[in-house]
Design an enzyme around this catalytic site. Structure first.
Site, PDB file in Angstrom:
ATOM      1  N   GLY B  48     -11.023 -23.082 -35.189  1.00  0.00           N
ATOM      2  CA  GLY B  48     -10.074 -24.120 -35.579  1.00  0.00           C
ATOM      3  C   GLY B  48      -8.806 -24.144 -34.755  1.00  0.00           C
ATOM      4  N   ASP B  50      -6.508 -24.792 -31.630  1.00  0.00           N
ATOM      5  CA  ASP B  50      -6.587 -25.721 -30.502  1.00  0.00           C
ATOM      6  C   ASP B  50      -6.208 -25.053 -29.195  1.00  0.00           C
ATOM      7  OD1 ASP B  50      -7.270 -27.751 -32.300  1.00  0.00           O
ATOM      8  OD2 ASP B  50      -5.161 -28.126 -32.736  1.00  0.00           O
ATOM      9  N   ASP B  77      -3.330 -23.643 -17.565  1.00  0.00           N
ATOM     10  CA  ASP B  77      -2.926 -22.266 -17.870  1.00  0.00           C
ATOM     11  C   ASP B  77      -1.630 -21.880 -17.148  1.00  0.00           C
ATOM     12  OD1 ASP B  77      -4.443 -22.355 -15.506  1.00  0.00           O
ATOM     13  OD2 ASP B  77      -5.032 -20.246 -15.669  1.00  0.00           O
ATOM     14  N   ASP B 163      -2.153 -18.778  -8.185  1.00  0.00           N
ATOM     15  CA  ASP B 163      -3.616 -18.746  -8.026  1.00  0.00           C
ATOM     16  C   ASP B 163      -3.916 -19.207  -6.611  1.00  0.00           C
ATOM     17  OD1 ASP B 163      -3.326 -18.382 -10.711  1.00  0.00           O
ATOM     18  OD2 ASP B 163      -4.720 -19.970 -11.305  1.00  0.00           O
ATOM     19  N   ASP B 195      -3.081 -12.691  -7.518  1.00  0.00           N
ATOM     20  CA  ASP B 195      -4.173 -13.251  -8.337  1.00  0.00           C
ATOM     21  C   ASP B 195      -5.402 -12.332  -8.345  1.00  0.00           C
ATOM     22  OD1 ASP B 195      -6.226 -14.825  -9.385  1.00  0.00           O
ATOM     23  OD2 ASP B 195      -6.086 -16.397  -7.856  1.00  0.00           O
ATOM     24  N   HIS B 363     -20.589 -26.097  -6.126  1.00  0.00           N
ATOM     25  CA  HIS B 363     -19.275 -25.645  -6.582  1.00  0.00           C
ATOM     26  C   HIS B 363     -18.851 -24.417  -5.790  1.00  0.00           C
ATOM     27  CE1 HIS B 363     -15.870 -24.996  -9.166  1.00  0.00           C
ATOM     28  NE2 HIS B 363     -16.241 -23.755  -9.390  1.00  0.00           N
ATOM     29  N   SER B 365     -15.484 -21.434  -5.926  1.00  0.00           N
ATOM     30  CA  SER B 365     -14.364 -20.969  -6.733  1.00  0.00           C
ATOM     31  C   SER B 365     -13.038 -21.341  -6.074  1.00  0.00           C
ATOM     32  CB  SER B 365     -14.460 -19.450  -6.888  1.00  0.00           C
ATOM     33  OG  SER B 365     -13.285 -18.936  -7.466  1.00  0.00           O
ATOM     34  N   HIS B 367     -10.514 -19.158  -6.392  1.00  0.00           N
ATOM     35  CA  HIS B 367      -9.790 -17.883  -6.352  1.00  0.00           C
ATOM     36  C   HIS B 367     -10.306 -16.978  -5.236  1.00  0.00           C
ATOM     37  CE1 HIS B 367      -7.697 -18.592 -10.185  1.00  0.00           C
ATOM     38  NE2 HIS B 367      -8.805 -19.214 -10.533  1.00  0.00           N
ATOM     39  N   HIS B 389      -2.851 -12.204 -13.323  1.00  0.00           N
ATOM     40  CA  HIS B 389      -3.856 -13.243 -13.519  1.00  0.00           C
ATOM     41  C   HIS B 389      -5.256 -12.637 -13.573  1.00  0.00           C
ATOM     42  CE1 HIS B 389      -5.849 -17.146 -13.256  1.00  0.00           C
ATOM     43  NE2 HIS B 389      -4.689 -17.712 -13.440  1.00  0.00           N
ATOM     44  N   ASP B 442      -2.533 -25.044 -33.982  1.00  0.00           N
ATOM     45  CA  ASP B 442      -3.628 -25.693 -34.704  1.00  0.00           C
ATOM     46  C   ASP B 442      -3.077 -26.996 -35.256  1.00  0.00           C
ATOM     47  OD1 ASP B 442      -5.710 -26.531 -36.273  1.00  0.00           O
ATOM     48  OD2 ASP B 442      -5.722 -24.801 -37.609  1.00  0.00           O
TER      49      ASP B 442
END
Lengths: 570, 570
Positions: B48, B50, B77, B163, B195, B363, B365, B367, B389, B442
């Site tokens: 529940g 968020d 983030d 990052d 990172d 795809h 990454s 990083h 990180h 929440d």
């Protein structure tokens, strides 16, 4: 053996479009056999559910025709549901030695061994059960004693691979019996049913032996204690750990309930060599760390497993200390990535050096990749093909591989659980369905947790609940006590008196309002008005949607006669 | 610039031993700056919830000293918690153009732009804020306009990488500014904060450009419509899709709320070329499938995302049809594996050909892997090192890499959120802690869902609840109505009348029993007796442990005076 105009029906009741609960029915008009009888692990949208088993109604309805249960190997997704099936029927169980050893252990735990006939099969052996003749064929997998089944039926030969990989250098020295499969291919195979788990992976699955080389490398440069977590059923992996321990003069401790159980069976049945390096967990203190290897469960980060308990320092005998090396010799089963990551973090925090699959070749899959699947297709040359043991995308990919190799697309069948694949003479049909589905097991309950209960659990998990309770006079409808408000999982009540007070006010208002609209004694109507009012108020205030339970007690009436069924349970 | 005997304190309030909610405080006695202000996504044990934001108490308590918020890039983030911070403080925000574009959009949505000062920084530019001088340095990441920060402090230079990855051939032609980092290294870097996300991955992260080659390959052999799902913030990825579409004469539709939002910002700020191939979603019908590419959100299988809605046929404008090719151009974020797999299955069932990371190089990454991390260590040559990180095991691995490269182990610091790393003259200490932790969001509630509420939600999710309600005479304690039993998420009541009846009996017995032990009016005692009795009965019968809520109404008393707080909420 092959008679024209006889029917063969093949009905998966589990294992198709899913990983887990493998269960396939083969039937003629007269006879029925079952291949595998497994459980599935619950999805994250099934909170509280312990396991999922196939709906076996069709088999139970036809139990007089069932001639036997044939097991390809001893993994839980192939044998785990046997106790549930055997509450309903009793038929002979056919399997290889190690597979039956695990089944026996399982039935013992349930107190169900009495009267169950288990017949040990050797590779190359056949058994005739009514219209079916079943031969066990040696394969390789992440458990010993895995078998493919050649099922000779009135319509032709069906080859079911079970779970397999092609390992030319397995630890027990016994590679998959490709020759027998090729021989069957020469005779003519009507239908191939083949493991699709790794159909999306190109190339070849590496031999189990490659993991042994990694172990040697790690052991050779490790000074302290070594802890290896792996799947308890992977006897060859455990053997390789023992082999490496012998080479580097370490003793081995077997740790974790299922590891102890499975290795007990493996030792008893003669599947483990060099058992003299095994010591009891109580003897650990007699050896320095550099002479110890602990072989444990917990490679999936399961909260109650031995390794997780070591990681959070709740294991009774073993504490993780700086200098320990922990090898996670497994891949995450999808869905377990986060708990595994958390467990690794805890191990690192206690000073362990953790080696997992991203860091070294400490695991190989037990399932065939694309090139192995092509090999089987090529030597078996089936007329029809049915990919099994996989989610939909894996089945589709496997079908596409088969089509690339020349099987006509119309001869490939992506089934679903309950779908009947029917052969009759030269025709094949696929239009009938029988009852099939998920039966959820929660505690002692089998099938009593259904979609409504799960929906309520998910709802409760998301935003908790608010119960409002009041007592009214059954003659006048006047409020005698309450409304009282109880909440759980919504807000912390002791710190949220304001909103609780406001919910009480909202309830009182709604009750008064409902008096003027409807009858003073229409409890169901009153409850709806109250629920809607609270829902609206709470959502407005918090943007949350807790479950709301209005409970109205009706006081002049006798005990037990007030409303007991909630009208939103539908 | 470097003054001896001045203190520098570095305090991560998020982002250490976790992926997410990056938030770091740099302070001297006089001044404070903040680097990044992000959210984390809730774990599966936070139903529940968020999002999760850092506990910012320490910053709010010192708000008079905060001189600015510096952003390394625009991922959630790193910027997601800005609206929460800016409810408490207001300071200038420094960032590159695209980063600030995303922050502006976010603040607009919250109606919070008024009075917030945002200062656009260019690479190589410096800004002096009190004791700090901050320079933005170009890096590569899975979002454009990412920056490392060189923070010149009274104790020396701190280089915070943000990052990053090292991409020599990025889509916008601007590789990471290794020269500037080397130059700082020559000057002498006190501390490197780098990172750690991919520290466990060997080798080098592939260039973003490699994905473009895969796109060309797929587009060149695809006849039907192409749907590509990726992270909305990966502007270079979207640009590559557009480039490939141009080459193969296809129009592009942008789909999904966050994709539309981010690409709007990217276009407005000049980060997307060839925008003339973009068409509105309403125009889709004007083009045949082979002339269309749909760029969409939903690569993580999020239930409400555009691609998931297409997969389950609830998308308003787009239906998946046989012949569609869907490319999932992303990696699963840990924890999302199962929903992604389910979504892919649904897409396949509708006839789409789904290409994901196991099948092709769709795809890369964002990083840095081990070799890139070594490159940065080598050119920056920091005196001290602090991996950031990452989860604990990644921080440890990153530290080990640094130690292999020659940094003394005692100069490496694995911090934790709230831990103060303090430099003063030649000394460094790490023993103080400030308040830090997770604040759960929440709905509209920030911080009102705590461990008790979560525990209750998990309990309710696992086995549901049983409420028993009764009305008693407040003077005599005699039962006037009930006990009534309501359950949710435990068993389906309409099919479980037996157990419900038995729970009612158990309650009545317990109530009678409690009368003889305790006082007839000791409600708390009665509730405990009832709860224990039901718990024992239900566990015995079902091996389940639902939450049990005994509710006793006390009828001669006035409304509102009966028990409203549950005594097991503690």
């Amino acid at each position: 053996m092959i008679t024209k105009n006889k029917k063969l029906r093949i009905i998966p009741l589990g294992g198709i479009r899913e990983i887990g609960k493998n269960f396939t029915v083969f039937e003629t008009e007269k006879d029925m056999i079952i291949v595998d009888c497994g459980i599935a692990f619950p999805d994250s949208d099934m909170p509280g559910v312990d396991s999922v088993i196939p709906d076996m109604t069709y088999v139970v309805q036809n139990k007089d025709r069932v001639r036997g249960l044939f097991l390809t190997h001893g993994h839980e997704d192939h044998i785990g549901a046997i106790p549930f099936l055997f509450k309903e029927i009793n038929v002979p169980i056919y399997g290889t030695k190690f597979t039956l050893g695990l089944v026996e252990k399982k039935l013992e735990e349930e107190g169900m061994t009495a009267g169950v006939e288990m017949i040990e099969m050797h590779y190359g052996e056949m058994v005739i059960k009514g219209d079916f003749c079943v031969e066990f064929i040696r394969t390789n997998h992440s458990i010993v004693d895995a078998a493919a089944l050649a099922i000779i039926t009135p319509c032709g030969i069906v080859l079911h691979t079970g779970d397999f990989k092609v390992d030319y250098t397995p630890i027990n020295g016994q590679p998959i019996d490709l020759m027998r499969m090729a021989e069957l291919g020469e005779k003519g195979v009507l239908l191939l049913m083949s493991d699709s788990t790794n159909a999306e992976h190109k190339g070849f699955t590496m031999s189990e032996r490659t993991v042994g080389r990694t172990f040697e490398d790690i052991f050779s440069r490790t000074k302290g204690r070594i802890i290896v977590a792996t799947f308890s059923s992977n006897v060859s992996r455990v053997q390789q750990i023992i082999n490496t321990a012998v080479k580097f003069n370490r003793k081995c401790v077997i740790c974790g309930r299922s590891m102890v159980n499975v290795i007990d069976v493996a030792i008893e049945k003669g599947y483990i060599d060099d058992t003299d390096v095994l010591i009891d967990i109580e003897e650990i203190g007699n050896y320095p760390p550099e002479e110890l290897v602990i072989i444990t469960t917990g490679s999936q980060g399961e909260p109650m497993s031995a390794l997780t308990r070591m990681a959070v320092a709740t294991h009774r005998q073993i504490d993780i200390v700086p200098g320990d090396t922990v090898i996670i010799s497994a891949s995450p089963i999808p869905g377990n990535e986060k708990p595994i990551a958390r467990m690794i973090d805890e191990l690192c925090k206690r000073g362990a050096n953790v080696i997992h699959k991203s860091l070294a070749e400490v695991h190989v899959s037990g399932h065939a990749c694309e090139e192995e699947l092509k090999l089987i297709q090529t030597i078996v040359k089936p007329k029809y093909f049915c990919p099994v043991h996989g989610e939909y995308r894996q089945l589709i990919r496997h079908k596409n591989i088969a089509v690339e190799l020349g099987i006509p697309e119309e001869n490939c069948f992506i089934l679903e659980n309950g779908r009947v694949l029917e052969f009759e003479g030269d025709t094949v049909r696929c239009d009938e369905m029988v009852q099939a589905g998920n039966v959820l097991v929660d505690g002692l309950g089998v099938g009593d947790v259904g979609s409504i209960v799960l929906r309520d659990r998910r709802h409760l998990a998301e935003d908790g609940l608010i119960a409002v309770v009041m007592t009214v006079d059954s003659r006048t409808g006047a409020l005698l006590a309450g409304p009282d408000v109880i909440s759980r999982g919504f807000v912390y009540m002791r710190e949220s008196e304001d909103i609780i007070d406001q919910i009480r006010e909202t309830t009182r208002d709604a009750l008064t309002r409902s008096d003027s609209y409807g009858g003073r004694k229409d409890w169901a109507y009153k409850k709806t008005v109250i629920r809607d009012a609270i829902h609206e108020f709470v959502y407005e205030q918090t943007k949350r949607n807790p479950m709301i339970l209005p409970l109205i007690m009706d006081v002049a009436a006798g005990p037990g006669s007030a409303e007991t069924t909630g009208d939103d349970e539908e």
